[in-house]
Write an enzyme that holds these catalytic residues in place. Structure first.
Site, PDB file in Angstrom:
ATOM      1  N   GLY A  11      31.140  24.436  29.051  1.00  6.33           N
ATOM      2  CA  GLY A  11      31.621  25.667  28.418  1.00  6.33           C
ATOM      3  C   GLY A  11      32.974  26.067  29.001  1.00  6.33           C
ATOM      4  N   ARG A  15      34.946  34.183  29.371  1.00  2.66           N
ATOM      5  CA  ARG A  15      34.782  35.540  29.877  1.00  2.66           C
ATOM      6  C   ARG A  15      35.271  35.699  31.327  1.00  2.66           C
ATOM      7  NH1 ARG A  15      28.639  35.798  27.707  1.00  2.66           N
ATOM      8  NH2 ARG A  15      28.970  33.539  27.775  1.00  2.66           N
ATOM      9  N   ASN A 234      28.917  34.966  34.020  1.00  8.40           N
ATOM     10  CA  ASN A 234      29.812  34.870  32.860  1.00  8.40           C
ATOM     11  C   ASN A 234      31.160  35.522  33.131  1.00  8.40           C
ATOM     12  OD1 ASN A 234      27.892  33.567  31.222  1.00  8.40           O
ATOM     13  ND2 ASN A 234      26.927  35.520  30.772  1.00  8.40           N
ATOM     14  N   SER A 395      53.150  34.236  80.918  1.00 11.20           N
ATOM     15  CA  SER A 395      53.329  34.926  79.631  1.00 11.20           C
ATOM     16  C   SER A 395      54.648  34.573  78.960  1.00 11.20           C
ATOM     17  CB  SER A 395      53.312  36.441  79.855  1.00 11.20           C
ATOM     18  OG  SER A 395      52.055  36.807  80.340  1.00 11.20           O
TER      19      SER A 395
HETATM   20  C1  UD1 Z   1      22.654  31.208  27.481  1.00 15.22           C
HETATM   21  C2  UD1 Z   1      21.396  31.213  26.597  1.00 15.22           C
HETATM   22  C3  UD1 Z   1      20.764  32.585  26.657  1.00 15.22           C
HETATM   23  C4  UD1 Z   1      20.449  32.933  28.090  1.00 15.22           C
HETATM   24  C5  UD1 Z   1      21.673  32.821  28.991  1.00 15.22           C
HETATM   25  C6  UD1 Z   1      21.253  32.943  30.436  1.00 15.22           C
HETATM   26  C7  UD1 Z   1      21.680  29.665  24.724  1.00 15.22           C
HETATM   27  C8  UD1 Z   1      22.031  29.549  23.297  1.00 15.22           C
HETATM   28  N1  UD1 Z   1      21.762  30.908  25.240  1.00 15.22           N
HETATM   29  O1  UD1 Z   1      23.598  32.118  26.927  1.00 15.22           O
HETATM   30  O2  UD1 Z   1      19.576  32.610  25.881  1.00 15.22           O
HETATM   31  O3  UD1 Z   1      19.930  34.248  28.157  1.00 15.22           O
HETATM   32  O4  UD1 Z   1      22.298  31.545  28.821  1.00 15.22           O
HETATM   33  O5  UD1 Z   1      22.319  32.879  31.323  1.00 15.22           O
HETATM   34  O6  UD1 Z   1      21.352  28.688  25.346  1.00 15.22           O
HETATM   35  N2  UD1 Z   1      27.788  25.053  27.791  1.00 15.22           N
HETATM   36  C9  UD1 Z   1      28.202  23.778  27.490  1.00 15.22           C
HETATM   37  N3  UD1 Z   1      28.679  23.522  26.243  1.00 15.22           N
HETATM   38  C10 UD1 Z   1      28.743  24.467  25.263  1.00 15.22           C
HETATM   39  C11 UD1 Z   1      28.327  25.778  25.584  1.00 15.22           C
HETATM   40  C12 UD1 Z   1      27.838  26.044  26.849  1.00 15.22           C
HETATM   41  O7  UD1 Z   1      28.155  22.882  28.321  1.00 15.22           O
HETATM   42  O8  UD1 Z   1      29.190  24.132  24.157  1.00 15.22           O
HETATM   43  C13 UD1 Z   1      27.286  25.355  29.151  1.00 15.22           C
HETATM   44  C14 UD1 Z   1      28.173  26.352  29.871  1.00 15.22           C
HETATM   45  O9  UD1 Z   1      29.145  25.671  30.639  1.00 15.22           O
HETATM   46  C15 UD1 Z   1      27.176  27.110  30.731  1.00 15.22           C
HETATM   47  C16 UD1 Z   1      25.864  26.989  29.991  1.00 15.22           C
HETATM   48  O10 UD1 Z   1      26.013  25.944  29.049  1.00 15.22           O
HETATM   49  O11 UD1 Z   1      27.030  26.518  32.004  1.00 15.22           O
HETATM   50  C17 UD1 Z   1      25.486  28.285  29.283  1.00 15.22           C
HETATM   51  O12 UD1 Z   1      26.464  28.618  28.340  1.00 15.22           O
HETATM   52  P1  UD1 Z   1      26.923  30.108  28.068  1.00 15.22           P
HETATM   53  O13 UD1 Z   1      27.947  30.090  26.998  1.00 15.22           O
HETATM   54  O14 UD1 Z   1      27.262  30.771  29.339  1.00 15.22           O
HETATM   55  O15 UD1 Z   1      25.566  30.705  27.475  1.00 15.22           O
HETATM   56  P2  UD1 Z   1      25.133  32.225  27.444  1.00 15.22           P
HETATM   57  O16 UD1 Z   1      25.901  32.924  26.386  1.00 15.22           O
HETATM   58  O17 UD1 Z   1      25.188  32.804  28.794  1.00 15.22           O
HETATM   59 CA    CA Z   2      26.025  32.059  30.768  1.00 17.55          CA
END
Ligand code: UD1
Ligand code: CA
Length: 449
Positions: A11, A15, A234, A395
């Site tokens: 990801g 944020r 996040n 010193s």
């Molecule tokens: C996610 C969960 C949510 C949960 C929350 C807890 C899903 C759809 N949602 O939301 O239910 O409450 O975590 O923290 O799973 N990532 C990728 N590729 C992508 C998107 C994300 O590798 O295309 C990775 C990110 O790097 C991250 C993790 O997945 O480490 C979570 O992604 P993030 O976008 O933070 O999910 P949340 O919106 O927090």
């Molecule tokens: Ca997250």
């Protein structure tokens, strides 16, 4: 049972408002991702892989650093474009396609997770017949935007609704989703094939595996974890909260292991700080990575210490900066406004005030006077200074490296030492003093006329 672990870390972390990928941000002196790698290895997986996005050398470096220190193999999969957590798991296909046992999916941004919690998930999975999916949830006490876990009448998981897709009523459900999932490898392919991106964010949600499994008549269970441990990072506000949780854990561990922290809230640790028994740490001390403090040492207020070893009974501070490569010998004394780097301070030696000691070997029982500077850098290279045992440096001396001061030698205050001083010799290089008879009177008269 053969467990495969997959960490999603592709990801963008938008944020965080940062040029650095989220999982590389520092927490307790190391990158976020290292915590997740650590807990993954504690589960002793058959394979461990991380999903990363292309052209993120920082993330690759963070992974390489970890595998170099733990000596273990970490696979990576590239997710070319980021279309959600389900899409990220698709990118790791080659690492789960042959799975027959459970596949554990972790997020790179959930660093505080413990092995005990993951074991609880494995235990839930090991029922007969095993559930298709086990999710990790938490009772939330503060407002957040986690997905919400909906239960059926039996207390099993019926669905996970993402916050963005939830109705106000669904958002009021306090049962939050941590994102961590354990999925039956034998059923994963069948579920993943049905994943779509028909939702508010137009993403492939990993959480949709729950509805899909239920539609096939499979059981989906949940395990409860604690809210602070499951916190996702996040934003930088989340990052600071995670840091606070870790610092509290480490302060408590240090005190339970026999160190006195006079004001624990003002002492900051790194993930690998080691304090011995009966160590006392005064307020406002911060430990960077790589610090070891042996038994009975005392660290007085306002010190910054990184990659250093403080040996038994040494007293450091107040206001001391120990930089990488400092070894502070047992029973030695390092006093206020002293900076030490790449130096070994002998047993019982003293550097009590206002000094810079860099690239130096200081012998046992030696005494370095106030304001002494080892001039270790000539603008091109660093050079070492060697000071023998029980030597005395007056010193305000400058020791121009490379230079050697013999055992028990004395350097007169205010000297600039450029050549070796033999053992037991007395060196001084001051301009001889002149006293002008009534000179002060004459000077004043001249200035006021
Ligand atoms: C996610 C969960 C949510 C949960 C929350 C807890 C899903 C759809 N949602 O939301 O239910 O409450 O975590 O923290 O799973 N990532 C990728 N590729 C992508 C998107 C994300 O590798 O295309 C990775 C990110 O790097 C991250 C993790 O997945 O480490 C979570 O992604 P993030 O976008 O933070 O999910 P949340 O919106 O927090
Ligand atoms: Ca997250």
């Amino acid at each position: 049972m053969q467990l495969r672990t997959i960490i999603l870390a592709a990801g963008q972390g938008a944020r965080m408002q940062s040029s650095l990928p989220k999982v590389c941000h520092a927490l307790g002196g190391r990158p976020l991702l290292h915590y997740v790698l650590d807990v993954s290895f504690q589960m002793d997986p058959e394979t461990l892989s991380v999903v990363i996005s292309p052209n993120t050398p920082d993330v690759e470096q963070v992974i390489d650093e970890f595998s170099a220190t733990c000596g273990c193999k970490i696979y990576t999969s590239l997710q070319q474009e980021q279309h959600g957590t389900g899409h990220a798991l698709m990118a790791a296909y080659e690492h789960w396609k042959k799975a027959t046992g459970p596949v554990l999916v972790l997020f790179g941004d959930t660093p505080l997770l413990t092995q005990a919690t993951l074991e609880k998930m494995l235990n839930a999975y090991q029922q007969d017949p095993n559930p298709a999916v086990v999710v990790l949830g938490m009772q939330c006490t503060t407002p957040n935007s986690y997905g919400r876990i909906e239960l059926d009448a039996q207390g099993d998981v019926a669905a996970i609704v993402e916050y963005q897709d939830a109705t106000p009523e669904q958002r009021n459900n306090p049962l939050g989703n941590s994102g961590v999932m354990l999925i039956d490898g034998a059923k994963l392919q069948g579920l993943m094939d049905q994943l779509t991106c028909d939702n508010a964010q137009q993403e492939y949600y990993l959480t949709d595996l729950v509805l899909l499994a239920r539609a096939q008549g499979e059981r989906v269970m949940w395990v409860e974890g604690c809210e602070t441990e499951l916190q996702g990072v996040n934003t930088r506000i989340d990052l600071s909260q995670a840091e606070a949780v870790l610092q509290k854990r480490w302060r408590e561990q240090a005190m339970l292991a026999g160190a006195t922290l006079i004001d624990p809230h003002s002492v900051y640790f790194s993930f690998d700080t080691k304090l011995g028994q009966d160590v006392t740490v005064f307020p406002n001390v911060s430990f960077g990575p790589g610090v070891r403090v042996d038994d009975h040492a005392i660290i007085r207020p306002f010190c910054r210490i990184e990659q250093a070893h403080i040996q038994e009974g040494a007293v450091v501070g107040p206001f001391v900066h120990l930089r990488p490569g400092s070894v502070i010998g047992s029973e030695s004394r390092i006093g206020n406004f002293v900076e030490i780097k790449q130096s070994e301070i002998g047993k019982g030696a003293k550097v009590s005030h206002l000094s810079y000691i860099g690239d130096t070997d200081l012998g046992e029982g030696a005494n370095v006077g106030a304001g002494t500077i080892t001039c270790n850098y000539d603008g091109f290279a660093k050079h070492r200074t060697k000071i023998g045992s029980r030597a005395f440096i007056g010193s305000n001396s400058c020791l121009i490296a490379p230079v050697e001061i013999g055992d028990q030698a004395i350097v007169g205050a205010g000297s600039v030492v450029t050549r070796a001083v033999p053992q037991e010799a007395l060196a001084h290089s001051r301009v001889p003093q002149q006293n002008l008879e009534s000179g002060a009177v004459k000077y004043r008269r001249k200035r006021s006329s």
